[in-house]
Design a protein around this motif. Sequence first.
Motif, mmCIF file in Angstrom:
data_model
loop_
_atom_site.group_PDB
_atom_site.id
_atom_site.type_symbol
_atom_site.label_atom_id
_atom_site.label_comp_id
_atom_site.label_asym_id
_atom_site.label_seq_id
_atom_site.Cartn_x
_atom_site.Cartn_y
_atom_site.Cartn_z
ATOM 1 N N TYR A 156 -108.520 7.154 45.052
ATOM 2 C CA TYR A 156 -108.574 6.216 44.303
ATOM 3 C C TYR A 156 -107.021 5.586 44.094
ATOM 4 N N ARG A 157 -106.835 4.403 44.658
ATOM 5 C CA ARG A 157 -105.881 3.567 44.485
ATOM 6 C C ARG A 157 -104.437 4.509 44.702
ATOM 7 N N GLY A 158 -104.489 5.098 45.970
ATOM 8 C CA GLY A 158 -103.117 5.885 46.042
ATOM 9 C C GLY A 158 -103.139 7.328 45.412
ATOM 10 N N HIS A 159 -104.199 7.685 44.840
ATOM 11 C CA HIS A 159 -104.255 9.057 44.273
ATOM 12 C C HIS A 159 -105.655 9.621 44.877
ATOM 13 N N THR A 160 -105.516 10.808 45.041
ATOM 14 C CA THR A 160 -106.768 11.994 45.518
ATOM 15 C C THR A 160 -106.972 12.766 44.395
ATOM 16 N N VAL A 161 -107.926 12.582 43.781
ATOM 17 C CA VAL A 161 -108.477 13.465 42.408
ATOM 18 C C VAL A 161 -109.387 14.429 43.043
ATOM 19 N N TYR A 162 -109.188 15.864 42.707
ATOM 20 C CA TYR A 162 -109.855 17.151 42.962
ATOM 21 C C TYR A 162 -110.698 17.335 41.790
ATOM 22 N N LYS A 163 -112.099 17.854 41.941
ATOM 23 C CA LYS A 163 -112.712 18.351 40.836
ATOM 24 C C LYS A 163 -113.443 19.753 41.697
ATOM 25 N N THR A 164 -114.342 20.171 40.764
ATOM 26 C CA THR A 164 -115.208 21.562 41.140
ATOM 27 C C THR A 164 -116.288 20.740 41.750
#
Length: 597
Positions: free
Chosen positions: A268-276
Amino acid sequence: MFTTRPELTGDFGMVASTHWLASATGMGVLERGGNAFDAAVAAGFVLQVAEPHLNGPGGEVPILLWSEDEQKVSVVCGQGVAPAAATVERYTGLGLDIVPGTGLLAATVPGAFGGWMLMLERWGTWSLADVLAPAIHYAEHGVPVLERIAATIESVEGLFNDDWPTSAATWLPGGRVPAAGSKLANPVLAATYRRVVAEAEAASSTREGQLDAARRAWYEGFVAEAIAEFCAKTAWRDSSGEAHGGLLTGDDLARWSASVEEPLAFDYRGHTVYKTRPWGQGPVFLQQLALLQGFDLDGMEFLGADYVHTVTEAAKLAFADREAWYGDTDVPVSDLLSEAYNAERRKLIGAQASFELRPGSPGGRAPRLPDYPAPGTASDAPGISGARSPQGVGEPTVARDGTVKGDTCHLDVVDRYGNMVSATPSGGWLQSSPTIPELGFCLGTRAQMFWLQDGLPASLRPGTRPRTTLTPSFALRDGRPWLAFGTPGGDQQDQWSLNFFLAVVHGGLNLQEAIDAPMFHSEHFPSSFFPRGSRPGVLHVEDRVDAGVPAELRRRGHEVEVQGSWTLGRLSAVARDGEFLKAAANPRGAQGYAVGR
């Protein structure tokens, strides 16, 4: 922007959590040479003692971590499973159409101990005795009683005295509710942990051998034996109004172990978000991002009516998918996160608030929703001992008057080596179920999140994980580890955490400013907790938003309930930002703190 405290900046280490004793404990570990994983484990066990109304040894913990040695994000799943005897037919045969919110029937295998031990063994450096020493100290000598601890115990005083005498013996010292500011100890829990350490040290002279022996003591030895006997030989009144025993057995505990898994990720817009993965609700955060990616949030006034409306309507769609698709089963996550799917879903977000629960059809699959209680049921559910509202049930993080009642904790750690941890321990809070007298703690009630209807992703099935609300968060920025964050809050966790993330990414706020910024969340979709009620269209907003925002949101059809200035959200966060480490914590509730240097 005004902040209640500074964003901390340093280069040695940072710890942020929902209680200052846990944050200080974690920092003490870093100061004495431990790494982020050692610090998180020690702090996590202290949270069980310092916030017993929010988590306990009988609960669970999901963890997201970055290992600098491995250069990757991993998930540690400390979420236990349903007992082998836990079938839909077993519960419906008792006349139940929903899993009780309290008591032994709602218990899953207590996974927190296994989760913490797995992280300590694989990535930590400290011994079992060293990481447990602070928690043993506080359990033996006592912790200061927060007003919220006193209020929680007072709310279940009648239940304890009338129905759960083993809990009264533990949490009503001298037969009275402990006063706020007094000291509260749990010597039985201290003895339990001392025995675990003693058996581990007697079994092996190596760190790894001792950790393995500790797990055996918990899941095959004296702890498992006490849990199994308590479930088999006692029955207690629960939120159904009837007395029930438990289904957990020694075999259930012996068969289970914590696991390391790959996370889900979304760019997302230069960010990589991690979740379970979707045995927890974490992917709903990613689905919200996938929807919002098609809107110009930068072009909207931050926390203005357009912004709040757009984020809220995206949440309604993502959480509807959570209801239809998530569970400990094969979930079509690739389709749910695909641009084609979300481009179609975005078209459902209009100028007016939706009052419908609208899951999508990823990959052409037809959604199926559970048979929910009627809207508003949560306020009318039968209680224990004649109470109108069920005592001790669920995770009602925000009451109708805005009072925060979170039954979860959170902690984040970053060390000088670059390792990072985000963990959300919960469950087994003191009001969950009767205290097991030999152990000093009670079992959790996470099975209340299963449905007693066959054929759903979150249907009750033996040996499966409930679809929980527990959802730590981690993000990379420009491909480098950046941010570990999270909050208590049940169904609100992936709304408040998203608000925080968007405040940093789109609002340009620093960590503390983003935590302190006015929060909002929707109650539109069904609750994950007994009795599974919903409030379609209801939107909570802190009263610090601009004065015209609630009126404009009402004009768009939202049922806005304005809450107190500092009532929504309990976030904490740590970050790696260039040469610096940073941290911030929530002022709401006057107990969360960040520490570091």
